[in-house]
Write a protein that holds these residues in place. Sequence first.
Motif, PDB file in Angstrom:
ATOM      1  N   THR A 158       0.884  -1.211  -0.005  1.00  0.00           N
ATOM      2  CA  THR A 158      -0.141   0.106   0.088  1.00  0.00           C
ATOM      3  C   THR A 158       0.908   1.182  -0.092  1.00  0.00           C
ATOM      4  OG1 THR A 158       0.039   0.090   2.534  1.00  0.00           O
ATOM      5  CG2 THR A 158      -1.808  -1.244   1.195  1.00  0.00           C
ATOM      6  N   GLU A 159       0.364   2.333  -0.226  1.00  0.00           N
ATOM      7  CA  GLU A 159       0.881   3.798  -0.437  1.00  0.00           C
ATOM      8  C   GLU A 159       1.629   3.901   1.158  1.00  0.00           C
ATOM      9  OE1 GLU A 159       0.453   8.354  -1.821  1.00  0.00           O
ATOM     10  OE2 GLU A 159      -1.185   6.581  -2.142  1.00  0.00           O
ATOM     11  N   THR A 160       2.965   4.474   1.073  1.00  0.00           N
ATOM     12  CA  THR A 160       3.719   4.856   2.412  1.00  0.00           C
ATOM     13  C   THR A 160       4.178   5.956   1.999  1.00  0.00           C
ATOM     14  OG1 THR A 160       5.807   3.832   1.488  1.00  0.00           O
ATOM     15  CG2 THR A 160       4.139   2.352   2.797  1.00  0.00           C
ATOM     16  N   CYS A 161       4.514   6.550   3.496  1.00  0.00           N
ATOM     17  CA  CYS A 161       5.177   7.939   3.475  1.00  0.00           C
ATOM     18  C   CYS A 161       6.034   8.152   4.336  1.00  0.00           C
ATOM     19  CB  CYS A 161       4.051   8.922   3.744  1.00  0.00           C
ATOM     20  SG  CYS A 161       4.651  10.799   3.968  1.00  0.00           S
ATOM     21  N   SER A 162       7.264   8.680   4.331  1.00  0.00           N
ATOM     22  CA  SER A 162       8.126   8.727   5.130  1.00  0.00           C
ATOM     23  C   SER A 162       7.936   9.509   6.415  1.00  0.00           C
ATOM     24  CB  SER A 162       9.705   9.193   4.426  1.00  0.00           C
ATOM     25  OG  SER A 162       9.524  10.666   4.264  1.00  0.00           O
ATOM     26  N   LEU A 163       8.583   9.341   7.482  1.00  0.00           N
ATOM     27  CA  LEU A 163       8.201  10.169   8.558  1.00  0.00           C
ATOM     28  C   LEU A 163       8.734  11.727   8.248  1.00  0.00           C
ATOM     29  CD1 LEU A 163       7.113   9.975  11.479  1.00  0.00           C
ATOM     30  CD2 LEU A 163       9.263   9.352  12.278  1.00  0.00           C
ATOM     31  N   GLU A 164       9.862  11.627   7.655  1.00  0.00           N
ATOM     32  CA  GLU A 164      10.149  13.122   7.096  1.00  0.00           C
ATOM     33  C   GLU A 164       9.505  13.866   6.572  1.00  0.00           C
ATOM     34  OE1 GLU A 164      12.171  10.211   6.893  1.00  0.00           O
ATOM     35  OE2 GLU A 164      13.624  10.139   8.604  1.00  0.00           O
ATOM     36  N   ARG A 165       8.640  13.251   5.511  1.00  0.00           N
ATOM     37  CA  ARG A 165       7.665  13.735   4.533  1.00  0.00           C
ATOM     38  C   ARG A 165       6.567  14.325   5.438  1.00  0.00           C
ATOM     39  NH1 ARG A 165       6.941  14.913  -0.449  1.00  0.00           N
ATOM     40  NH2 ARG A 165       4.385  14.935  -1.263  1.00  0.00           N
ATOM     41  N   LEU A 166       6.276  13.678   6.612  1.00  0.00           N
ATOM     42  CA  LEU A 166       5.194  13.716   7.497  1.00  0.00           C
ATOM     43  C   LEU A 166       5.590  15.186   8.348  1.00  0.00           C
ATOM     44  CD1 LEU A 166       2.385  13.483   9.050  1.00  0.00           C
ATOM     45  CD2 LEU A 166       3.633  11.838  10.442  1.00  0.00           C
ATOM     46  N   GLN A 167       6.788  15.128   8.834  1.00  0.00           N
ATOM     47  CA  GLN A 167       7.265  16.264   9.441  1.00  0.00           C
ATOM     48  C   GLN A 167       7.226  17.508   8.465  1.00  0.00           C
ATOM     49  OE1 GLN A 167      10.822  14.528  10.642  1.00  0.00           O
ATOM     50  NE2 GLN A 167      10.057  13.958  12.777  1.00  0.00           N
ATOM     51  N   LEU A 168       7.528  17.290   7.506  1.00  0.00           N
ATOM     52  CA  LEU A 168       7.579  18.735   6.626  1.00  0.00           C
ATOM     53  C   LEU A 168       6.148  19.051   6.523  1.00  0.00           C
ATOM     54  CD1 LEU A 168       9.615  20.049   4.691  1.00  0.00           C
ATOM     55  CD2 LEU A 168       8.822  18.750   2.811  1.00  0.00           C
ATOM     56  N   PHE A 169       5.161  18.427   6.209  1.00  0.00           N
ATOM     57  CA  PHE A 169       3.816  18.825   6.292  1.00  0.00           C
ATOM     58  C   PHE A 169       3.372  19.411   7.605  1.00  0.00           C
ATOM     59  CE2 PHE A 169       2.632  14.994   3.337  1.00  0.00           C
ATOM     60  CZ  PHE A 169       2.929  15.846   2.118  1.00  0.00           C
ATOM     61  N   ILE A 203      -1.934  15.977   6.285  1.00  0.00           N
ATOM     62  CA  ILE A 203      -1.331  15.659   7.634  1.00  0.00           C
ATOM     63  C   ILE A 203      -1.697  14.076   7.945  1.00  0.00           C
ATOM     64  CG2 ILE A 203      -0.980  15.880   9.878  1.00  0.00           C
ATOM     65  CD1 ILE A 203      -0.303  18.889   9.392  1.00  0.00           C
ATOM     66  N   GLU A 204      -3.200  13.862   8.085  1.00  0.00           N
ATOM     67  CA  GLU A 204      -3.796  12.821   8.516  1.00  0.00           C
ATOM     68  C   GLU A 204      -3.429  11.568   7.384  1.00  0.00           C
ATOM     69  OE1 GLU A 204      -7.670  12.435  10.110  1.00  0.00           O
ATOM     70  OE2 GLU A 204      -7.368  14.711  10.968  1.00  0.00           O
ATOM     71  N   ALA A 205      -3.606  12.042   6.176  1.00  0.00           N
ATOM     72  CA  ALA A 205      -3.299  10.988   5.127  1.00  0.00           C
ATOM     73  C   ALA A 205      -1.888  10.545   5.235  1.00  0.00           C
ATOM     74  CB  ALA A 205      -3.566  11.705   3.791  1.00  0.00           C
ATOM     75  N   ALA A 206      -0.952  11.742   5.319  1.00  0.00           N
ATOM     76  CA  ALA A 206       0.373  11.022   5.444  1.00  0.00           C
ATOM     77  C   ALA A 206       0.550  10.221   6.647  1.00  0.00           C
ATOM     78  CB  ALA A 206       1.212  12.445   5.548  1.00  0.00           C
ATOM     79  N   ALA A 207       0.228  10.529   8.009  1.00  0.00           N
ATOM     80  CA  ALA A 207       0.165   9.836   9.019  1.00  0.00           C
ATOM     81  C   ALA A 207      -0.152   8.431   8.711  1.00  0.00           C
ATOM     82  CB  ALA A 207      -0.594  10.381  10.246  1.00  0.00           C
ATOM     83  N   GLY A 208      -1.318   8.264   8.222  1.00  0.00           N
ATOM     84  CA  GLY A 208      -1.838   6.977   7.701  1.00  0.00           C
ATOM     85  C   GLY A 208      -0.795   5.955   6.862  1.00  0.00           C
ATOM     86  N   ARG A 209      -0.255   6.784   6.143  1.00  0.00           N
ATOM     87  CA  ARG A 209       0.808   6.192   5.044  1.00  0.00           C
ATOM     88  C   ARG A 209       2.181   5.896   5.711  1.00  0.00           C
ATOM     89  NH1 ARG A 209      -1.567   9.919   1.496  1.00  0.00           N
ATOM     90  NH2 ARG A 209       0.140  11.317   1.711  1.00  0.00           N
ATOM     91  N   VAL A 210       2.443   6.834   6.968  1.00  0.00           N
ATOM     92  CA  VAL A 210       3.668   6.319   7.554  1.00  0.00           C
ATOM     93  C   VAL A 210       3.388   5.197   8.623  1.00  0.00           C
ATOM     94  CG1 VAL A 210       5.152   7.003   9.607  1.00  0.00           C
ATOM     95  CG2 VAL A 210       4.542   8.846   7.874  1.00  0.00           C
ATOM     96  N   ALA A 211       2.232   5.152   8.900  1.00  0.00           N
ATOM     97  CA  ALA A 211       1.770   3.670   9.725  1.00  0.00           C
ATOM     98  C   ALA A 211       1.673   2.520   8.791  1.00  0.00           C
ATOM     99  CB  ALA A 211       0.227   3.880  10.311  1.00  0.00           C
TER     100      ALA A 211
END
Length: 180
Positions: free
Chosen positions: A2-13, A22-30
Amino acid sequence: KTETCSLERLQLFIERGNTAHIEAAAGRVANGQKWQYFDEYHNYLSKLTAINDYNANLPIIGKDEHDIDIYASPKTIPDEPEAMPEYTGSKVLAPYLVNLFKADRQDKMQRAKVIINSGKTFDADEKSITRLNNAINAARNEISDFIIEWSTADVDTGVMVPCTKAELEEAHTKAVQNMG
């Protein structure tokens, strides 16, 4: 995967106050954390299988004085990874809650509006509060019915609307109270 996101990218948001993502990125980090756990568990299972196969068929490394086979020592079974933690967007965001609150509040403040008793709607962000204050100060020696042309938030065309000094004062007061 599934689609993922780095913690660094989330922090940037979060740093940029990009609340829409932010919420979508957090779900992708999870999701990424789950996949990382699955990869680690898969590696564990691969090692375990290889060690079990090795231990089930220990190689002969020599003979003793009675001509009995000497087998290699069995390999140690690796420790199983701990149970998968609960990876959720909320858990990922937990360390950032204060920053998220501030970003969300800032976003809401930038879109804030106030409605005064006459029914007119005014922008109530910090810049608009400053503009209201400047207009009120410029008209401080005028009577409360003094007319000031103003672009209100309820007129989409940007046409200037006649507002009294008293209306601007009311809008300013409500906007400042709204900031608290």
